[in-house]
Motif scaffolding. Structure first.
Motif, PDB file in Angstrom:
ATOM      1  N   GLY A  42      23.128  83.050 -33.237  1.00  0.00           N
ATOM      2  CA  GLY A  42      23.765  82.236 -32.210  1.00  0.00           C
ATOM      3  C   GLY A  42      24.807  83.055 -31.470  1.00  0.00           C
ATOM      4  N   ILE A  43      25.548  82.379 -30.603  1.00  0.00           N
ATOM      5  CA  ILE A  43      26.590  83.066 -29.839  1.00  0.00           C
ATOM      6  C   ILE A  43      27.715  83.450 -30.804  1.00  0.00           C
ATOM      7  CG2 ILE A  43      28.179  82.921 -27.892  1.00  0.00           C
ATOM      8  CD1 ILE A  43      26.488  80.603 -26.795  1.00  0.00           C
ATOM      9  N   VAL A  44      28.161  84.663 -30.696  1.00  0.00           N
ATOM     10  CA  VAL A  44      29.116  85.223 -31.650  1.00  0.00           C
ATOM     11  C   VAL A  44      30.334  84.319 -31.869  1.00  0.00           C
ATOM     12  CG1 VAL A  44      30.104  86.713 -29.826  1.00  0.00           C
ATOM     13  CG2 VAL A  44      30.435  87.320 -32.200  1.00  0.00           C
ATOM     14  N   HIS A  45      30.803  83.670 -30.814  1.00  0.00           N
ATOM     15  CA  HIS A  45      32.008  82.842 -30.968  1.00  0.00           C
ATOM     16  C   HIS A  45      31.694  81.443 -31.502  1.00  0.00           C
ATOM     17  CE1 HIS A  45      33.594  86.211 -28.973  1.00  0.00           C
ATOM     18  NE2 HIS A  45      33.108  85.905 -27.790  1.00  0.00           N
ATOM     19  N   VAL A  46      30.412  81.150 -31.641  1.00  0.00           N
ATOM     20  CA  VAL A  46      30.006  79.919 -32.315  1.00  0.00           C
ATOM     21  C   VAL A  46      29.710  80.257 -33.781  1.00  0.00           C
ATOM     22  CG1 VAL A  46      28.288  78.072 -32.383  1.00  0.00           C
ATOM     23  CG2 VAL A  46      29.114  78.930 -30.179  1.00  0.00           C
TER      24      VAL A  46
ATOM     25  N   GLY B  45      33.959  93.056 -28.805  1.00  0.00           N
ATOM     26  CA  GLY B  45      33.870  93.609 -27.456  1.00  0.00           C
ATOM     27  C   GLY B  45      33.452  92.532 -26.481  1.00  0.00           C
ATOM     28  N   ASP B  46      34.259  91.489 -26.432  1.00  0.00           N
ATOM     29  CA  ASP B  46      33.935  90.344 -25.586  1.00  0.00           C
ATOM     30  C   ASP B  46      35.229  89.572 -25.369  1.00  0.00           C
ATOM     31  OD1 ASP B  46      31.337  88.487 -24.818  1.00  0.00           O
ATOM     32  OD2 ASP B  46      33.172  87.360 -25.211  1.00  0.00           O
ATOM     33  N   SER B  47      35.512  89.266 -24.108  1.00  0.00           N
ATOM     34  CA  SER B  47      36.828  88.701 -23.804  1.00  0.00           C
ATOM     35  C   SER B  47      37.052  87.318 -24.404  1.00  0.00           C
ATOM     36  CB  SER B  47      37.034  88.664 -22.293  1.00  0.00           C
ATOM     37  OG  SER B  47      35.976  87.973 -21.682  1.00  0.00           O
ATOM     38  N   HIS B  48      35.986  86.576 -24.671  1.00  0.00           N
ATOM     39  CA  HIS B  48      36.170  85.223 -25.206  1.00  0.00           C
ATOM     40  C   HIS B  48      36.391  85.176 -26.707  1.00  0.00           C
ATOM     41  CE1 HIS B  48      34.549  84.489 -21.174  1.00  0.00           C
ATOM     42  NE2 HIS B  48      35.511  83.595 -21.204  1.00  0.00           N
ATOM     43  N   THR B  49      36.684  86.334 -27.266  1.00  0.00           N
ATOM     44  CA  THR B  49      37.052  86.407 -28.682  1.00  0.00           C
ATOM     45  C   THR B  49      38.270  85.541 -28.977  1.00  0.00           C
ATOM     46  OG1 THR B  49      36.156  88.624 -28.653  1.00  0.00           O
ATOM     47  CG2 THR B  49      37.521  88.082 -30.528  1.00  0.00           C
TER      48      THR B  49
ATOM     49  N   GLY C 277      26.048  74.624 -22.045  1.00  0.00           N
ATOM     50  CA  GLY C 277      25.931  75.687 -23.041  1.00  0.00           C
ATOM     51  C   GLY C 277      27.122  76.617 -22.974  1.00  0.00           C
ATOM     52  N   SER C 278      26.989  77.801 -23.560  1.00  0.00           N
ATOM     53  CA  SER C 278      27.996  78.874 -23.619  1.00  0.00           C
ATOM     54  C   SER C 278      28.956  78.696 -24.783  1.00  0.00           C
ATOM     55  CB  SER C 278      28.814  78.985 -22.329  1.00  0.00           C
ATOM     56  OG  SER C 278      29.961  78.164 -22.382  1.00  0.00           O
ATOM     57  N   CYS C 279      29.698  79.761 -25.074  1.00  0.00           N
ATOM     58  CA  CYS C 279      30.629  79.730 -26.206  1.00  0.00           C
ATOM     59  C   CYS C 279      31.776  78.768 -25.972  1.00  0.00           C
ATOM     60  CB  CYS C 279      31.153  81.130 -26.488  1.00  0.00           C
ATOM     61  SG  CYS C 279      31.985  81.885 -25.077  1.00  0.00           S
ATOM     62  N   THR C 280      31.899  78.235 -24.760  1.00  0.00           N
ATOM     63  CA  THR C 280      32.950  77.264 -24.482  1.00  0.00           C
ATOM     64  C   THR C 280      32.537  75.865 -24.934  1.00  0.00           C
ATOM     65  OG1 THR C 280      33.347  78.572 -22.492  1.00  0.00           O
ATOM     66  CG2 THR C 280      34.552  76.526 -22.672  1.00  0.00           C
TER      67      THR C 280
ATOM     68  N   GLY D 204      21.724  80.881 -27.312  1.00  0.00           N
ATOM     69  CA  GLY D 204      22.102  82.175 -26.751  1.00  0.00           C
ATOM     70  C   GLY D 204      23.096  81.966 -25.624  1.00  0.00           C
ATOM     71  N   CYS D 205      23.542  83.058 -25.037  1.00  0.00           N
ATOM     72  CA  CYS D 205      24.521  82.978 -23.938  1.00  0.00           C
ATOM     73  C   CYS D 205      23.877  82.419 -22.666  1.00  0.00           C
ATOM     74  CB  CYS D 205      25.088  84.356 -23.640  1.00  0.00           C
ATOM     75  SG  CYS D 205      26.090  85.011 -24.983  1.00  0.00           S
ATOM     76  N   SER D 206      22.608  82.746 -22.482  1.00  0.00           N
ATOM     77  CA  SER D 206      21.804  82.157 -21.420  1.00  0.00           C
ATOM     78  C   SER D 206      22.458  82.250 -20.044  1.00  0.00           C
ATOM     79  CB  SER D 206      21.488  80.707 -21.804  1.00  0.00           C
ATOM     80  OG  SER D 206      20.618  80.106 -20.884  1.00  0.00           O
ATOM     81  N   MET D 207      22.548  81.112 -19.380  1.00  0.00           N
ATOM     82  CA  MET D 207      22.966  81.047 -17.981  1.00  0.00           C
ATOM     83  C   MET D 207      24.472  81.207 -17.777  1.00  0.00           C
ATOM     84  SD  MET D 207      21.455  78.108 -15.599  1.00  0.00           S
ATOM     85  CE  MET D 207      19.719  78.477 -15.498  1.00  0.00           C
ATOM     86  N   CYS D 208      25.185  81.459 -18.875  1.00  0.00           N
ATOM     87  CA  CYS D 208      26.621  81.708 -18.717  1.00  0.00           C
ATOM     88  C   CYS D 208      26.822  82.994 -17.929  1.00  0.00           C
ATOM     89  CB  CYS D 208      27.294  81.810 -20.077  1.00  0.00           C
ATOM     90  SG  CYS D 208      29.010  82.308 -19.981  1.00  0.00           S
ATOM     91  N   LEU D 209      25.983  84.003 -18.193  1.00  0.00           N
ATOM     92  CA  LEU D 209      26.055  85.209 -17.375  1.00  0.00           C
ATOM     93  C   LEU D 209      24.695  85.793 -17.057  1.00  0.00           C
ATOM     94  CD1 LEU D 209      27.454  88.379 -19.174  1.00  0.00           C
ATOM     95  CD2 LEU D 209      26.030  86.649 -20.206  1.00  0.00           C
TER      96      LEU D 209
ATOM     97  N   SER E 290      30.249  76.351 -18.767  1.00  0.00           N
ATOM     98  CA  SER E 290      30.673  77.680 -19.207  1.00  0.00           C
ATOM     99  C   SER E 290      32.119  77.936 -18.775  1.00  0.00           C
ATOM    100  CB  SER E 290      29.697  78.727 -18.665  1.00  0.00           C
ATOM    101  OG  SER E 290      29.601  78.622 -17.257  1.00  0.00           O
ATOM    102  N   ASN E 291      32.535  79.178 -18.754  1.00  0.00           N
ATOM    103  CA  ASN E 291      33.959  79.485 -18.600  1.00  0.00           C
ATOM    104  C   ASN E 291      34.304  80.276 -17.350  1.00  0.00           C
ATOM    105  OD1 ASN E 291      32.961  82.086 -19.455  1.00  0.00           O
ATOM    106  ND2 ASN E 291      32.974  81.223 -21.496  1.00  0.00           N
ATOM    107  N   ARG E 292      33.308  80.786 -16.640  1.00  0.00           N
ATOM    108  CA  ARG E 292      33.615  81.633 -15.490  1.00  0.00           C
ATOM    109  C   ARG E 292      32.801  81.212 -14.280  1.00  0.00           C
ATOM    110  NH1 ARG E 292      34.478  87.040 -18.932  1.00  0.00           N
ATOM    111  NH2 ARG E 292      36.697  86.641 -19.252  1.00  0.00           N
TER     112      ARG E 292
ATOM    113  N   GLY F  51      28.716  85.516  -8.338  1.00  0.00           N
ATOM    114  CA  GLY F  51      27.545  86.165  -8.927  1.00  0.00           C
ATOM    115  C   GLY F  51      27.456  86.074 -10.444  1.00  0.00           C
ATOM    116  N   ARG F  52      28.371  85.370 -11.067  1.00  0.00           N
ATOM    117  CA  ARG F  52      28.404  85.344 -12.530  1.00  0.00           C
ATOM    118  C   ARG F  52      27.108  84.771 -13.119  1.00  0.00           C
ATOM    119  NH1 ARG F  52      31.118  86.940 -17.351  1.00  0.00           N
ATOM    120  NH2 ARG F  52      30.647  85.385 -18.910  1.00  0.00           N
ATOM    121  N   GLN F  53      26.657  83.648 -12.579  1.00  0.00           N
ATOM    122  CA  GLN F  53      25.460  83.006 -13.143  1.00  0.00           C
ATOM    123  C   GLN F  53      24.183  83.464 -12.460  1.00  0.00           C
ATOM    124  OE1 GLN F  53      26.836  78.677 -13.049  1.00  0.00           O
ATOM    125  NE2 GLN F  53      26.098  78.882 -15.143  1.00  0.00           N
TER     126      GLN F  53
HETATM  127  S1  SF4 Z   1      28.274  85.572 -22.174  1.00  0.00           S
HETATM  128 FE1  SF4 Z   1      29.137  83.546 -21.953  1.00  0.00          FE
HETATM  129  S2  SF4 Z   1      28.439  82.468 -23.769  1.00  0.00           S
HETATM  130 FE2  SF4 Z   1      28.168  84.628 -24.164  1.00  0.00          FE
HETATM  131  S3  SF4 Z   1      30.025  85.267 -25.230  1.00  0.00           S
HETATM  132 FE3  SF4 Z   1      30.319  85.703 -23.039  1.00  0.00          FE
HETATM  133  S4  SF4 Z   1      31.280  83.900 -22.212  1.00  0.00           S
HETATM  134 FE4  SF4 Z   1      30.454  83.330 -24.180  1.00  0.00          FE
END
Ligand code: SF4
Lengths: 217, 467
Positions: free
Chosen positions: B109-113, B130-134, B348-351, B407-412, B429-431, B435-437
């Protein structure tokens, strides 16, 4: 070993954009490429190139007058967002024909924290100056394109095209590493004994993290 | 000893050594990796170094995994470059003996989940990735922050990081959130108030009765987006809810160790009278359901508000930015946000992809039909299994929502799940960066409840009028 940063005297390019996130510096779709392909070709990709892959003439980094620029003067919150170090690799790359001349210094009122660290880990000096000073510099660079700035790291001073001096802060640790081009891992390795001592203390505080008690040897 | 904050305590417990100038060598308890860590492995191997604590290092396949037919494994990934990213993670973790929640692992799953779900995330730990949403992991009272690839390589090699002690910012939220208002709205409100760079250089502690009343999932949503206010980290003091959540999870302490752990964890809260460098107060009753209208998370407004008018701004640079943003977003100034047609929905997303989020969505869409394409992407296989055990997937499918693999999917969108140019997406998601999505895509951030109601109306809708 990183290239040492001492004093540079280079052409500077202004970028009139606030909150430039690292997704814009390098879109995520390029991050799966190994760094060896030359990340400079991806720098600001969707701002620099149109849908047909043609350079947008209005984007400052595409303007001939700023060719060879190695200093970028930006606006607030530069490099916010994603932790991707590829953003700094893209800005500092000199290996690819589509890269810039390789930015060695970025001046802005504020930076994303992770981006700031990524800069110094790649020999790029991030300089924080006040918003008004950054605006002055950007205006001067706009009015006299191709003008140079001097950035003196030992003295912690930026000299504008008009000779005006702006002093800036940087912590001594990062300054020393930039000046010496020091490899951080090698430096940390000299603290091996302290790390081991810490690990054994830590194990007694939180023994449940290493149930077998010997995981770190 | 003088009164100390939660942050002070965790920081001080991890100082290996401190230089005269104050720079600290900080010990890292847990290091999370994902596919993007291949850059760090490349650097590590080039320097002929090895991993110091493979037992403290955990990897997730999340950013590049497909969210359909994941069962097919690596071979199911058509794009060779994307497949290679997942394969590299598998190879590197095999080589260095790192526990991997990889493709086809039941814990994927998503690392932050995954970190919290597996009980890897615990109070008082230092956690990096190595991910800002840590920052998400700070919801448990851990000091958790994102790092770049050079730092990932440094932690792999030394289990430490050189850090300058950040300043502290306490965000004190008091009172009850109104019906229809969630922790996602609260954090969008905070970011709007203090700005996307408002907490740069600071570690945030969220405190107060509003925070105490939040579930662990809701707290994770809050800390997840601390980075969108520029915060180095976001933290919440651990309490009984934290312990309750962790109890019995695979990597949580068991038996006698559990009791010892809980008494240690209880000592971590901010002492009465401890000083923060800055404070901000929030009255929870001021927070409405929020949506973003621009390309920075600070560009947020209550759903019953309007798109701002650049002409109302004095500062020429702010004005220019607003004009540019509205042009990108295809929005007219002063237009009500409510009723704005959207083309698709991403939940979706880690948020916001945890079980609690999905339950809210199911409750709202049950008995309705989505009018626009809407995806529900669970944060992990564990969330997916739980949702299916509760029958939520059937509710989604009946409502014409697409139920996908984690997965992270459409978050980025780097696994290929992108939105089309000019498409307007209601996203949990969080951003909302340009062009993010997907290139030229238009993102509106909001809570799962607001995204769910947008799916059934096809436009931005005030959940308070529909619920
Ligand atoms: S890509 Fe999106 S869902 Fe995946 S860790 Fe980064 S912010 Fe979270």
């Amino acid at each position: 070993m990183l290239e040492k940063f001492v004093t540079i005297d280079e052409i500077a390019v202004p970028l009139e954009l606030q909150d430039v996130d690292t997704d814009r510096i390098i879109p995520a779709r390029f991050l799966r490429k190994p760094r060896t392909v030359g990340y400079g070709q991806f720098m600001f990709y969707d701002l620099r190139f149109d849908d047909d892959g043609q350079p947008r003439s209005e984007f400052p980094l595409n303007r001939d007058v700023y060719r060879g620029a190695r200093i970028l003067v930006a606006d607030v919150n530069f490099g916010c967002g994603s932790s991707r170090e590829g953003a700094v690799w893209a800005l500092s790359d000199t290996t690819h024909p589509d890269s810039s001349a390789g930015f060695r210094c970025i001046i802005a009122p504020s930076f994303g924290d992770i981006f700031y660290n990524n800069c110094t880990n790649n020999g790029v000096l991030p300089v924080r100056l006040g918003p008004a000073d950054c605006a002055t510099l950007r205006r001067q660079l706009e009015e006299a394109p191709g003008a140079r700035l001097q950035v003196d790291l030992p003295k912690q001073v930026v000299r504008g095209p008009d000779g005006r001096q702006y002093s800036f802060d940087i912590d001594p640790f990062r300054k020393q590493r930039l000046l010496e081009g020091q490899d951080e891992i090698s430096l940390t390795m000299t603290h091996q004994a302290a790390i081991e001592a810490f690990e054994s203390r830590r194990r007694s505080v939180v023994p449940w993290l290493t149930p077998d008690g010997e995981a770190s040897s | 000893m003088s009164a100390r904050t939660l942050f002070d305590k965790v920081w001080e417990q991890h100082e290996v050594t401190r230089r005269e100038d104050g720079t600290t060598l900080l010990y890292i308890d847990r290091h999370f990796l994902h596919e993007g860590s291949f850059h760090a492995f490349a650097a590590l191997q080039m320097a002929q170094r090895t991993v110091r604590r493979p037992d403290a290092t955990f990897a997730c396949a999340d950013h590049y995994v497909p969210t359909q037919n994941q069962r097919k494994g690596l071979e199911g990934i058509e794009n060779a470059e994307i497949r290679n990213m997942v394969r590299l993670l598998h190879e590197h973790t095999d080589r260095f003996g790192i526990r991997r929640f990889g493709l086809q692992d039941p814990g994927q799953g998503i690392v932050h989940v995954v970190g919290p779900e597996q009980g890897l995330t615990q109070p008082g730990l230092t956690i990096v990735c190595g991910d800002s949403h840590t920052s998400t992991h700070g919801a448990f009272g851990a000091l958790a922050f994102g790092i770049g690839a050079s730092e990932v390589a440094h932690v792999l090699a030394t289990q430490c990081l050189w850090q300058i002690r950040p300043k502290t910012l306490q965000i004190l939220a008091e009172g009850q959130l109104s019906p229809g208002v969630t922790s996602k709205d609260l954090i969008l409100y905070v970011i709007h108030r203090i700005g996307a760079a408002g907490a740069v250089g600071h570690s945030i502690e969220f405190a107060g009765s509003t925070i105490e009343n939040l579930s662990m999932e809701a707290r994770m949503t809050l800390c997840n987006m601390a980075i969108e206010a520029g915060g180095r980290a976001g933290m919440i003091a651990p309490d009984d809810k934290t312990f309750e959540y962790l109890k019995g999870r695979p990597f949580a302490p068991h038996g006698d160790a559990w009791d010892a752990a809980v008494s240690h964890w209880r000592s971590l809260s901010t002492d009465p009278g401890a000083r923060f460098d800055r404070q901000a107060r929030i009255d929870a009753s001021d927070v409405a359901p929020m949506v973003t209208w621009g390309t920075s998370p600070e560009d947020a407004a209550p759903i019953d508000g309007t798109v701002p008018d650049p002409r109302s701004l004095e500062a020429p640079d702010r004005k220019a930015r607003f004009e540019r943003v509205l042009d990108y977003m295809g929005l007219e100034p002063n237009r009500p946000l409510e009723g704005l047609p959207v083309d698709r929905v991403f939940i979706g997303s880690c948020t916001n992809s945890r079980i609690e989020d999905l339950r809210v969505v199911a409750q709202i869409v049950d008995g309705h039909q989505a009018r626009i394409p809407a995806w529900v992407v669970p944060g992990s296989l564990e969330v997916q299994r739980q949702a299916e055990a509760e029958g939520l997937h059937e509710v989604f499918m009946r409502a014409n929502l697409e139920w996908r693999d984690p997965g992270c999917s459409m978050c980025l969108g780097i696994n290929g799940d992108t939105i089309a140019p000019f498409e307007r997406c209601a996203s949990t998601s969080n951003r909302n960066f340009e062009g993010r999505q997907g290139k030229l895509g238009r993102t509106h951030l909001m809570s799962p409840a607001m995204a769910a109601v947008a799916a059934i109306t096809g436009e931005l809708t005030d959940i308070r009028k529909k619920a």
